[in-house]
Design a protein around this motif. Structure first.
Motif, PDB file in Angstrom:
ATOM      1  N   ARG A   6      -4.075   7.244   1.763  1.00  0.00           N
ATOM      2  CA  ARG A   6      -4.569   7.678   3.073  1.00  0.00           C
ATOM      3  C   ARG A   6      -3.465   7.545   4.119  1.00  0.00           C
ATOM      4  NH1 ARG A   6      -9.430   4.590   6.068  1.00  0.00           N
ATOM      5  NH2 ARG A   6      -7.716   3.174   6.613  1.00  0.00           N
ATOM      6  N   THR A   7      -2.725   6.441   4.043  1.00  0.00           N
ATOM      7  CA  THR A   7      -1.605   6.254   4.962  1.00  0.00           C
ATOM      8  C   THR A   7      -0.533   7.316   4.728  1.00  0.00           C
ATOM      9  OG1 THR A   7      -1.991   3.867   5.040  1.00  0.00           O
ATOM     10  CG2 THR A   7       0.185   4.642   5.715  1.00  0.00           C
ATOM     11  N   THR A   8      -0.278   7.642   3.464  1.00  0.00           N
ATOM     12  CA  THR A   8       0.719   8.660   3.150  1.00  0.00           C
ATOM     13  C   THR A   8       0.326  10.016   3.731  1.00  0.00           C
ATOM     14  OG1 THR A   8       1.248   7.499   1.093  1.00  0.00           O
ATOM     15  CG2 THR A   8       1.988   9.779   1.282  1.00  0.00           C
ATOM     16  N   TRP A   9      -0.953  10.383   3.627  1.00  0.00           N
ATOM     17  CA  TRP A   9      -1.392  11.672   4.174  1.00  0.00           C
ATOM     18  C   TRP A   9      -1.305  11.681   5.695  1.00  0.00           C
ATOM     19  CZ3 TRP A   9      -0.456  14.274   0.359  1.00  0.00           C
ATOM     20  CH2 TRP A   9      -0.988  14.059  -0.907  1.00  0.00           C
ATOM     21  N   LEU A  10      -1.609  10.553   6.319  1.00  0.00           N
ATOM     22  CA  LEU A  10      -1.442  10.478   7.778  1.00  0.00           C
ATOM     23  C   LEU A  10       0.015  10.672   8.175  1.00  0.00           C
ATOM     24  CD1 LEU A  10      -3.800   7.517   8.821  1.00  0.00           C
ATOM     25  CD2 LEU A  10      -3.919   9.874   9.658  1.00  0.00           C
ATOM     26  N   LEU A  11       0.908  10.064   7.408  1.00  0.00           N
ATOM     27  CA  LEU A  11       2.326  10.212   7.720  1.00  0.00           C
ATOM     28  C   LEU A  11       2.843  11.592   7.345  1.00  0.00           C
ATOM     29  CD1 LEU A  11       3.639   6.676   6.741  1.00  0.00           C
ATOM     30  CD2 LEU A  11       3.356   7.625   9.031  1.00  0.00           C
ATOM     31  N   LEU A  12       2.217  12.251   6.378  1.00  0.00           N
ATOM     32  CA  LEU A  12       2.541  13.652   6.118  1.00  0.00           C
ATOM     33  C   LEU A  12       2.242  14.498   7.361  1.00  0.00           C
ATOM     34  CD1 LEU A  12       3.118  16.176   4.365  1.00  0.00           C
ATOM     35  CD2 LEU A  12       0.733  16.051   3.593  1.00  0.00           C
ATOM     36  N   ALA A  13       1.080  14.252   7.973  1.00  0.00           N
ATOM     37  CA  ALA A  13       0.738  14.966   9.207  1.00  0.00           C
ATOM     38  C   ALA A  13       1.722  14.624  10.324  1.00  0.00           C
ATOM     39  CB  ALA A  13      -0.693  14.626   9.634  1.00  0.00           C
ATOM     40  N   VAL A 120       5.896   3.681   4.661  1.00  0.00           N
ATOM     41  CA  VAL A 120       5.210   4.078   3.435  1.00  0.00           C
ATOM     42  C   VAL A 120       5.729   3.289   2.234  1.00  0.00           C
ATOM     43  CG1 VAL A 120       6.662   5.976   2.546  1.00  0.00           C
ATOM     44  CG2 VAL A 120       4.170   6.131   2.368  1.00  0.00           C
ATOM     45  N   HIS A 121       6.991   2.851   2.267  1.00  0.00           N
ATOM     46  CA  HIS A 121       7.506   2.026   1.179  1.00  0.00           C
ATOM     47  C   HIS A 121       6.832   0.651   1.143  1.00  0.00           C
ATOM     48  CE1 HIS A 121      11.520   4.423   0.652  1.00  0.00           C
ATOM     49  NE2 HIS A 121      10.443   5.133   0.368  1.00  0.00           N
ATOM     50  N   GLY A 122       6.205   0.255   2.243  1.00  0.00           N
ATOM     51  CA  GLY A 122       5.438  -0.984   2.258  1.00  0.00           C
ATOM     52  C   GLY A 122       4.111  -0.877   1.522  1.00  0.00           C
ATOM     53  N   TRP A 123       3.750   0.331   1.106  1.00  0.00           N
ATOM     54  CA  TRP A 123       2.492   0.533   0.372  1.00  0.00           C
ATOM     55  C   TRP A 123       2.716   0.762  -1.122  1.00  0.00           C
ATOM     56  CZ3 TRP A 123      -2.340  -0.228   2.088  1.00  0.00           C
ATOM     57  CH2 TRP A 123      -2.563  -0.271   3.475  1.00  0.00           C
ATOM     58  N   PHE A 124       3.965   0.997  -1.542  1.00  0.00           N
ATOM     59  CA  PHE A 124       4.240   1.344  -2.935  1.00  0.00           C
ATOM     60  C   PHE A 124       5.399   0.516  -3.464  1.00  0.00           C
ATOM     61  CE2 PHE A 124       2.362   5.080  -0.992  1.00  0.00           C
ATOM     62  CZ  PHE A 124       1.463   5.540  -1.951  1.00  0.00           C
ATOM     63  N   PRO A 125       5.338   0.058  -4.727  1.00  0.00           N
ATOM     64  CA  PRO A 125       6.496  -0.611  -5.327  1.00  0.00           C
ATOM     65  C   PRO A 125       7.609   0.389  -5.590  1.00  0.00           C
ATOM     66  CG  PRO A 125       4.755  -0.331  -6.949  1.00  0.00           C
ATOM     67  CD  PRO A 125       4.179   0.107  -5.641  1.00  0.00           C
ATOM     68  N   GLN A 126       8.812  -0.137  -5.874  1.00  0.00           N
ATOM     69  CA  GLN A 126      10.015   0.687  -5.974  1.00  0.00           C
ATOM     70  C   GLN A 126       9.843   1.891  -6.893  1.00  0.00           C
ATOM     71  OE1 GLN A 126      13.014   0.607  -4.467  1.00  0.00           O
ATOM     72  NE2 GLN A 126      13.794   2.292  -5.719  1.00  0.00           N
ATOM     73  N   ARG A 127       9.301   1.690  -8.077  1.00  0.00           N
ATOM     74  CA  ARG A 127       9.230   2.778  -9.045  1.00  0.00           C
ATOM     75  C   ARG A 127       8.177   3.822  -8.695  1.00  0.00           C
ATOM     76  NH1 ARG A 127      10.556   0.948 -15.195  1.00  0.00           N
ATOM     77  NH2 ARG A 127      12.439  -0.244 -14.763  1.00  0.00           N
ATOM     78  N   GLU A 128       7.339   3.544  -7.708  1.00  0.00           N
ATOM     79  CA  GLU A 128       6.300   4.489  -7.308  1.00  0.00           C
ATOM     80  C   GLU A 128       6.670   5.252  -6.039  1.00  0.00           C
ATOM     81  OE1 GLU A 128       3.322   5.082  -8.870  1.00  0.00           O
ATOM     82  OE2 GLU A 128       3.950   3.790 -10.507  1.00  0.00           O
ATOM     83  N   THR A 133       7.615   9.506  -0.980  1.00  0.00           N
ATOM     84  CA  THR A 133       8.772   9.906  -0.180  1.00  0.00           C
ATOM     85  C   THR A 133       8.875  11.422  -0.130  1.00  0.00           C
ATOM     86  OG1 THR A 133      10.000   7.894  -0.737  1.00  0.00           O
ATOM     87  CG2 THR A 133      11.288   9.769   0.026  1.00  0.00           C
ATOM     88  N   ALA A 134       8.676  12.076  -1.289  1.00  0.00           N
ATOM     89  CA  ALA A 134       8.710  13.538  -1.321  1.00  0.00           C
ATOM     90  C   ALA A 134       7.579  14.132  -0.487  1.00  0.00           C
ATOM     91  CB  ALA A 134       8.609  14.027  -2.764  1.00  0.00           C
ATOM     92  N   VAL A 135       6.396  13.504  -0.529  1.00  0.00           N
ATOM     93  CA  VAL A 135       5.265  14.011   0.253  1.00  0.00           C
ATOM     94  C   VAL A 135       5.596  13.978   1.744  1.00  0.00           C
ATOM     95  CG1 VAL A 135       2.901  13.475   0.994  1.00  0.00           C
ATOM     96  CG2 VAL A 135       3.475  13.498  -1.435  1.00  0.00           C
ATOM     97  N   LEU A 136       6.228  12.897   2.205  1.00  0.00           N
ATOM     98  CA  LEU A 136       6.610  12.833   3.615  1.00  0.00           C
ATOM     99  C   LEU A 136       7.598  13.937   3.959  1.00  0.00           C
ATOM    100  CD1 LEU A 136       5.078  10.163   3.730  1.00  0.00           C
ATOM    101  CD2 LEU A 136       7.012   9.176   4.958  1.00  0.00           C
ATOM    102  N   LEU A 137       8.557  14.175   3.080  1.00  0.00           N
ATOM    103  CA  LEU A 137       9.528  15.232   3.343  1.00  0.00           C
ATOM    104  C   LEU A 137       8.903  16.617   3.229  1.00  0.00           C
ATOM    105  CD1 LEU A 137      12.648  13.720   1.570  1.00  0.00           C
ATOM    106  CD2 LEU A 137      12.282  13.982   4.020  1.00  0.00           C
ATOM    107  N   VAL A 138       7.832  16.745   2.440  1.00  0.00           N
ATOM    108  CA  VAL A 138       7.096  18.008   2.412  1.00  0.00           C
ATOM    109  C   VAL A 138       6.542  18.320   3.802  1.00  0.00           C
ATOM    110  CG1 VAL A 138       4.964  19.095   1.568  1.00  0.00           C
ATOM    111  CG2 VAL A 138       6.550  18.043  -0.036  1.00  0.00           C
TER     112      VAL A 138
END
Length: 455
Positions: A6-13, A120-128, A133-138
């Motif tokens: 949910r946080t990732t989608w907000l940051l996508l916006a 957003v990196h605070g919500w996901f471990p390194q390998r995830e 990151t790509a979604v934000l750049l999208v």
């Protein structure tokens, strides 16, 4: 839906509005030049004014992530850049006002990408992290893709001034949503507090309360809190950082060139009207987004299966940037639309992969408490492409014997930058090697974080 996504989608916006703000000047460019009676080089100055404080603000505000929660920083940035757009609604606002508001807008938007990535990196471990990151750049591509037809319609029906007002209001709407639902992730490094603040606050906020985590998440949280920092100089002078930064500079130069000059190029040289040019710019942005999302999904799938890489991430991204550079050369020199359009909608978009790989690579070689600063330094470098490309290409077109010849020289210059950056990244961008040399622990394997769903 997990709170992480949910946080990732907000940051996508957030990133969508951010890049709509950047695209508005290029889309309204012909009308602005006609209204103000300015040359292309003067218009390039207005576009470059956006980046006057962009890099410095990115570096300075990113440094604040060690003391101020990123949730707060993102809200303040969105409010500032939204307010910066609204003065252009005033009918008497002229070229000087445009320059001043673009400087303020750039100062507010410069830190947006590194702070959003750090958050957003605070919500996901390194390998995830590759996919979010790509979604934000999208959001960058989607911002242009959505903005191109919508703002073209606004310009046609309401005038170019309301295109600035529309993106300003969209930013204010996002700020309201973020105030309601934005939160720090469980893997976010704690912000530094002064002793008296610790005494006055004996427990953490509910959003940062301890939660049950998988072993991989616990390992990463331990790394976040116990890994000692390393000298920033060692990180910033590493081959990985330098080549990732230069590769991002070239990719951002290319993207800024398309945002600023593609509408004018398609109208002045190709002979299309505003609606056709806006549609093509939007389709090109969708191609960028598809490349970013596809790359993120492949990287995520590979990480989850623990599939051995055939190429280091820097080498793979470098080869794609080389292909993008060659496609840019073809795009700028061919007069055949049957070749030009596929270049723009296909291989030219591959340069965007460098932005994802550079962000994840630099996050890998930085201890979590220093991650925001390192991502800010990355933005500081690549944003210089946004400062230089409008000025350089505008001057080249104005000085050339014809508009077509000037644009051809500009596209070839862009192609040369991309190929050079791709070669360097392919040879020297090695995040895992650099991380081991700096003494940073291997990222733990695991799946998506188990984050709290309610408080």
């Amino acid at each position: 839906m997990s709170r992480a996504w949910r946080t990732t989608w907000l940051l996508l916006a957030f990133m969508l509005v951010n890049f709509a703000d950047k695209a508005v000047l290029g889309l309204a460019g012909p009308e602005i030049r006609a209204d103000f009676g300015i040359t292309r080089q003067e218009f390039g100055t207005a576009q470059s004014a956006f980046f006057a404080l962009f890099s410095l603000a990115a570096l300075g505000v990113s440094a604040l992530t060690r003391r101020v929660r990123t949730t707060t920083l993102l809200l303040v940035l969105a409010l500032l850049w939204s307010v910066a757009q609204l003065p252009m609604l005033w009918g008497a606002a002229g070229f000087g006002t445009l320059l001043a508001t673009r400087v303020l807008l750039g100062a507010a938007e410069g830190p947006a990408a590194p702070v959003a990535m750090h958050h957003v990196h605070g919500w996901f471990p390194q390998r995830e992290r590759a996919l979010p990151t790509a979604v934000l750049l999208v959001g960058a591509a989607a911002g242009v893709a959505v903005a191109a037809p919508v703002l073209t319609w606004v310009i046609t029906h309401w005038g170019w001034r309301w295109s600035f007002g529309a993106v300003g209001l969209a930013g204010l709407l996002w700020a309201v949503c973020w105030r309601l639902w934005g939160a720090d992730g469980p893997l976010a490094p704690a912000v530094a507090r002064k002793p008296y603040e610790d005494a006055a606050k004996p427990y953490e906020d509910a959003e940062r309360a301890p939660v049950a985590r998988k072993p991989s998440e616990a390992a990463e949280q331990t790394s976040t809190t116990t890994t000692s920092t390393v000298p920033l100089r060692a990180v910033l002078l590493s081959g990985t950082f330098l080549t990732a930064a230069f590769g991002s500079f070239a990719a951002y130069w290319s993207m800024s060139t398309m945002l600023t000059w593609a509408p004018d190029y398609l109208e002045s040289v190709v002979g299309w009207d505003l609606h056709q040019a806006g549609t093509m710019v939007g389709l090109g942005a969708l191609a960028n987004g598809a490349v970013l999302l596809g790359h993120g999904l492949i990287a995520q799938r590979s990480a989850r299966k623990d599939t051995p890489r055939r190429l280091p991430p820097g080498a793979g991204a470098g080869l794609l940037v080389i292909v993008a550079g060659c496609a840019t050369a073809v795009y700028g020199t061919t007069g055949t639309l049957a070749v030009k359009v596929p270049m723009m909608l296909g291989p030219m978009a591959l340069a965007m992969v460098m932005l994802t790989v550079a962000s994840t690579a630099c996050a890998r070689i930085a201890p979590p408490p220093q991650r925001g600063v390192v991502l800010g330094a990355l933005t500081f470098v690549y944003a210089l492409g946004g400062i230089l490309s409008p000025l350089v290409l505008g001057g080249m077109v104005d000085r050339a014997r014809t508009v077509s010849a000037g644009y051809e020289e500009g596209w070839l210059l862009t192609a040369g930058l991309l190929v050079t950056a791709g070669v360097l990244a392919a040879l020297f961008c090695r995040p895992e090697t650099t991380a081991r040399r700096l003494g940073l622990p291997e990222p733990a394997a695991g799946s998506t974080p188990q984050v709290p769903v309610a408080h």
